[in-house]
Design a protein around this motif. Sequence first.
Motif, PDB file in Angstrom:
ATOM      1  N   ILE A  42       0.864  -1.178   0.000  1.00  0.00           N
ATOM      2  CA  ILE A  42       0.000   0.000   0.000  1.00  0.00           C
ATOM      3  C   ILE A  42       0.902   1.230   0.000  1.00  0.00           C
ATOM      4  CG2 ILE A  42      -1.789   1.278   1.231  1.00  0.00           C
ATOM      5  CD1 ILE A  42      -2.434  -1.417   2.674  1.00  0.00           C
ATOM      6  N   CYS A  44       0.668   4.898   0.121  1.00  0.00           N
ATOM      7  CA  CYS A  44      -0.254   5.997   0.406  1.00  0.00           C
ATOM      8  C   CYS A  44       0.519   7.309   0.344  1.00  0.00           C
ATOM      9  CB  CYS A  44      -0.898   5.811   1.779  1.00  0.00           C
ATOM     10  SG  CYS A  44      -2.063   7.120   2.222  1.00  0.00           S
ATOM     11  N   THR A  49      -3.430   6.894  -3.417  1.00  0.00           N
ATOM     12  CA  THR A  49      -2.995   5.639  -2.800  1.00  0.00           C
ATOM     13  C   THR A  49      -3.000   4.557  -3.859  1.00  0.00           C
ATOM     14  OG1 THR A  49      -3.811   6.196  -0.586  1.00  0.00           O
ATOM     15  CG2 THR A  49      -3.574   3.853  -1.095  1.00  0.00           C
ATOM     16  N   VAL A  51      -2.560   0.433  -4.465  1.00  0.00           N
ATOM     17  CA  VAL A  51      -2.591  -0.879  -3.816  1.00  0.00           C
ATOM     18  C   VAL A  51      -2.210  -1.936  -4.844  1.00  0.00           C
ATOM     19  CG1 VAL A  51      -4.009  -2.555  -2.567  1.00  0.00           C
ATOM     20  CG2 VAL A  51      -4.459  -0.100  -2.315  1.00  0.00           C
ATOM     21  N   ILE A 137      -9.438   0.180   0.485  1.00  0.00           N
ATOM     22  CA  ILE A 137      -8.469  -0.898   0.270  1.00  0.00           C
ATOM     23  C   ILE A 137      -9.165  -2.252   0.359  1.00  0.00           C
ATOM     24  CG2 ILE A 137      -6.420  -2.045   1.224  1.00  0.00           C
ATOM     25  CD1 ILE A 137      -5.505   0.757   2.176  1.00  0.00           C
TER      26      ILE A 137
END
Length: 212
Positions: A42, A44, A49, A51, A137
Amino acid sequence: GYIIKNTCRTADVKNVHFVSESLGECDYLFSEEQKEYPRVLIDCGYLTTNVCVAYGRGVLFQKAFSYGGGYITAELIEALGIDFEFAEKLKRIVNLGLDLSVNGKYTVNLNDDYETVPVEKTNLAVRACIDELAGRISSILSDWKIEPDRNVPFALTGGGISYMRGAKELLSSRLGTGVYVAVPAVPSLNLPDKAACLSLLDRALKKADGVL
């Protein structure tokens, strides 16, 4: 890509290669042993962000969305009625591990003066943002049919929330799995907000040396 190629051509750079930032980070931040198992990264940042699920030397899934540390700043501005500079400084001293039942205050040095805001109201605003981040997420992982558990470690990097005390622990609680902060193994540059640029630099150097 067209603009970058033209800029490089102007600087007499003849060979231009494009690489996924996610691929670069997963290859650079994870050890060879870690690459033997699936792992979630992840990244951020301030506004975005990213993923991704990594396995071996590749990326199985990857998705980016608009949400990061800057959204926490915006939430503090709205919740507390403070300006941008105040919110940015406040965000850097927030400790999500503080007991909300205690009537405490955060003190921020602002323009040679000190301003205070309640810990409870501040932390609730930040917690709401972490909840939003975790929800997004989780939704992405659910779309990929990936269930968070202790066998799939989650690595957090980027400067969005990695420096905020208690953010990693809260994110871990919301996702239902362990989360650790991944940083470059470079003295004095072992910082989460340096992960992306150093990962891409490492990949570029390997490409130039013929390693890739």
